[in-house]
Design an enzyme around this catalytic site. Sequence first.
Site, mmCIF file in Angstrom:
data_model
loop_
_atom_site.group_PDB
_atom_site.id
_atom_site.type_symbol
_atom_site.label_atom_id
_atom_site.label_comp_id
_atom_site.label_asym_id
_atom_site.label_seq_id
_atom_site.Cartn_x
_atom_site.Cartn_y
_atom_site.Cartn_z
ATOM 1 N N ARG A 89 45.422 52.131 34.850
ATOM 2 C CA ARG A 89 44.666 51.721 33.578
ATOM 3 C C ARG A 89 43.443 52.548 33.232
ATOM 4 O O ARG A 89 43.053 52.740 32.168
ATOM 5 C CB ARG A 89 44.120 50.187 34.361
ATOM 6 C CG ARG A 89 44.984 49.090 34.474
ATOM 7 C CD ARG A 89 45.827 48.690 33.369
ATOM 8 N NE ARG A 89 45.118 48.199 31.998
ATOM 9 C CZ ARG A 89 45.757 48.473 30.706
ATOM 10 N NH1 ARG A 89 46.706 49.213 30.590
ATOM 11 N NH2 ARG A 89 44.946 48.296 29.856
ATOM 12 N N ILE A 90 42.578 52.885 34.231
ATOM 13 C CA ILE A 90 41.470 53.774 34.085
ATOM 14 C C ILE A 90 41.971 55.211 33.616
ATOM 15 O O ILE A 90 41.237 55.429 32.700
ATOM 16 C CB ILE A 90 40.328 53.749 35.125
ATOM 17 C CG1 ILE A 90 40.074 52.187 35.757
ATOM 18 C CG2 ILE A 90 39.129 54.408 34.968
ATOM 19 C CD1 ILE A 90 39.323 51.641 34.572
ATOM 20 N N ASP A 136 50.155 62.707 37.864
ATOM 21 C CA ASP A 136 50.729 61.615 38.612
ATOM 22 C C ASP A 136 51.839 61.779 38.983
ATOM 23 O O ASP A 136 52.829 61.860 38.435
ATOM 24 C CB ASP A 136 50.455 60.371 37.274
ATOM 25 C CG ASP A 136 50.482 58.960 37.913
ATOM 26 O OD1 ASP A 136 51.513 58.599 38.933
ATOM 27 O OD2 ASP A 136 49.480 58.190 37.864
ATOM 28 N N CYS A 165 32.873 49.123 37.575
ATOM 29 C CA CYS A 165 32.603 48.437 36.163
ATOM 30 C C CYS A 165 31.422 47.460 36.423
ATOM 31 O O CYS A 165 30.638 47.380 35.514
ATOM 32 C CB CYS A 165 33.799 47.786 35.604
ATOM 33 S SG CYS A 165 34.825 46.778 36.759
ATOM 34 N N GLY A 171 31.178 44.500 46.208
ATOM 35 C CA GLY A 171 30.079 45.301 46.801
ATOM 36 C C GLY A 171 29.222 45.750 45.403
ATOM 37 O O GLY A 171 28.073 46.465 45.718
#
Length: 333
Positions: A11-12, A33, A150, A210
């Site tokens: 996704r990112i 990848d 994010c 976090g």
Amino acid sequence: MVKIGVNGFGRIGRLVTRAAFTCDKVQIVAINDPFIDLNYMVYMFKYDSTHGRFHGTVKAENGKLVINGQAITIFQERDPANIKWGDAGAEYVVESTGVFTTTEKASAHLKGGAKRVVISAPSADAPMFVMGVNHEKYDNSLKVVSNASCTTNCLAPLAKVIHDNYGMVEGLMTTVHAITATQKTVDGPSGKLWRDGRGAAQNIIPASTGAAKAVGKVIPELNGKLTGMAFRVPTPNVSVVDLTCRLQKPAKYDDIKKVMKAASEGPLKGILGYTEDQVVSSDFNGDSRSSIFDAAAGIALNDNFVKLVSWYDNEFGYSNRVVDLLVHMASKE
């Protein structure tokens, strides 16, 4: 022109690549990848259920991924130390596999000729930078840095404006967070985090984050003053931060609105947004800002105790900040 390699085309990784094609200061020159072959990359980049089709051209040609006429070298290495970034001309690497998130692991990219690495996730030990909040503290002795999460990118600008103007005594954050790839489509095993293994589309799932504590790392004065949690909810994208905090200096909610609006039009323009409209989550799909303050949603119990609400496209807003951080780092060479 900053030449970039992307490790992990999830996704990112894909959205950082999309964001890079809207920025004239960066160029994607290589992608690694091991789990996605070239033709599949073309398909995955072209079609996106959340953000729609890519407005441009994508094809495979001579073993390369060609986006808008620009050829990108493709690697399929499992071990980051074996990726020949240097041969492809990639000086900066975006580490977006979610696997190599420590300084030691991410440093493997340097062996292949990369000069610097940005981890697109929180890191246990790499210095974290949030654009608009502490990016000025970056110096070029650092080889591996983190762009935080994010949620930290949404919360930190909000916390900064509040703390700079009124002083924050303490705060609790909740993020109502869209589904991400780590969740399960139906109930399944999930290690020690039992709740996280429950069906993502069927449940509101309390989870840890976090993000609030990380704000203490990027704004040292707030260290130990913030903590938070998440609720994972069945929406595909766009999340919202609810920050409930005690202010040192009393403030009317209308004054807080004015301060947030001024910040969004001034030093934090493009990072912090401001709206008084009756918005809902889907209104922010594809928003490139880190944090959009929802003036109409917040409430004040009194002049010292307030709840502030801020939206973020947890995929696209964040991916744009990764690109911004790369550009900022390059300006310090």
